[in-house]
Design an enzyme around this catalytic site. Sequence first.
Site, PDB file in Angstrom:
ATOM      1  N   HIS A  71     -38.597  25.129  -5.893  1.00  0.00           N
ATOM      2  CA  HIS A  71     -37.812  24.944  -7.188  1.00  0.00           C
ATOM      3  C   HIS A  71     -37.143  26.102  -7.727  1.00  0.00           C
ATOM      4  CE1 HIS A  71     -37.141  20.451  -7.113  1.00  0.00           C
ATOM      5  NE2 HIS A  71     -37.018  20.065  -8.243  1.00  0.00           N
ATOM      6  N   ARG A  76     -50.837  21.018  -2.398  1.00  0.00           N
ATOM      7  CA  ARG A  76     -50.575  20.655  -3.842  1.00  0.00           C
ATOM      8  C   ARG A  76     -51.655  20.034  -4.211  1.00  0.00           C
ATOM      9  NH1 ARG A  76     -44.776  20.975  -4.301  1.00  0.00           N
ATOM     10  NH2 ARG A  76     -43.345  20.718  -2.556  1.00  0.00           N
ATOM     11  N   ARG A  92     -43.181  23.343 -13.675  1.00  0.00           N
ATOM     12  CA  ARG A  92     -43.173  22.717 -12.464  1.00  0.00           C
ATOM     13  C   ARG A  92     -45.038  22.393 -12.216  1.00  0.00           C
ATOM     14  NH1 ARG A  92     -40.066  20.018  -9.766  1.00  0.00           N
ATOM     15  NH2 ARG A  92     -40.730  20.313  -7.495  1.00  0.00           N
ATOM     16  N   HIS A 146     -47.191  22.065  -8.206  1.00  0.00           N
ATOM     17  CA  HIS A 146     -47.339  23.273  -7.748  1.00  0.00           C
ATOM     18  C   HIS A 146     -48.713  23.981  -8.253  1.00  0.00           C
ATOM     19  CE1 HIS A 146     -43.951  23.486  -4.693  1.00  0.00           C
ATOM     20  NE2 HIS A 146     -43.337  23.309  -5.760  1.00  0.00           N
TER      21      HIS A 146
END
EC number: 3.1.3.9
Length: 358
Positions: A118, A82, A171, A177
């Site tokens: 997501h 991440r 995101r 991300h």
Amino acid sequence: SIKMDLLHSNGVLIIQHLQRDYRAYQDFLNFMSHVGDPRNIFSIYFPLWFQLNQVVGTKMIWVAVIGDWFNLIFKWILFGHRPYWWVQETMIYPNQSSPCLEQFPITCETGPGSPSGHAMGSSCVWYVMVTAALSYTVRWKDKSAVTLHRLTWSFLWTIFWIIQISVCISRVFIATHFPHQVVLGVFAGILVAEAFEHTPAIQTASLRMYIKTNLFLFIFALGFYLSLKLLDIDLLWSVPKAKKWCANPDWINIDTTPFAGLVRNLGALFGLGLGINSEMFITSCKGKNSCKISFRILCVAASLATLQLYNFVKIPTHTEYLFYILSFCKSAAMPLTVVALVPYCVHSLMTTTEKKLN
């Protein structure tokens, strides 16, 4: 690898650009990140669709659960970093001059980053909803209806892609991300949803089939985890990184760990199977009131209102195994409430009222 570091560094540049130039849209982007949260499938989308169309509602749960399960396995295989911790640990930047990425309360997810859960959850459930809506218009035969179907098709798929792009940007904006991770998530979600367009057997699955599916998903995931652990590969490697580099320890939530998502989804699938195969479901949703619009509207309103009360039920997090058990029970209770408890109560209320009037 050098190619992956280059991909990550380019992603960091995109994140910096978004955080700098799209600051005015911060509230909207944070909202879209919540829209893409897979948990909304069980608390909002499912109760709405199930009462309107039980076939679509059932498919939605199966797609969400199997999609999230594949997401977990892919995360464990791909070992995706991440952004918020990668910039702190990479050696690609000279003289320790790592870029500064702003973090938010929803940034510090603890699982691996690829593919985006997501984005995958949002694309699969919205794909189910769009294809379900279009299935009503595709039957129209006359010329004017065909034109209306084409306009509806264009409108709904435009809405679909606007939502997916917005969720993806959100995101990336919050630095949870990289761009390639959300793109991978969107297309993986579409593939899972499309696969269930050709799997009608889920509509007639028995409780035994639900239990067998649950056991298979759990045993496979646990076996995969333990097998790699024996090879000295820790699939929970991302959790210490999240705890180390998150700007605020209070933003670390056990609910974002890989096994928390697995338990939550298994609970939802079990609750659906228990509800659909219950006498309460057969009495209410297969009875004379099931065809009445008033019955469906009351069920939708009561289901949505009741599920919001579940948000006030806080599961203790001091003991990890206790958290998983209670999370499973809570997740199972939600579809059970929508499928069996609420319709049965509404059915009983309407039947009692009709008897009094007669």
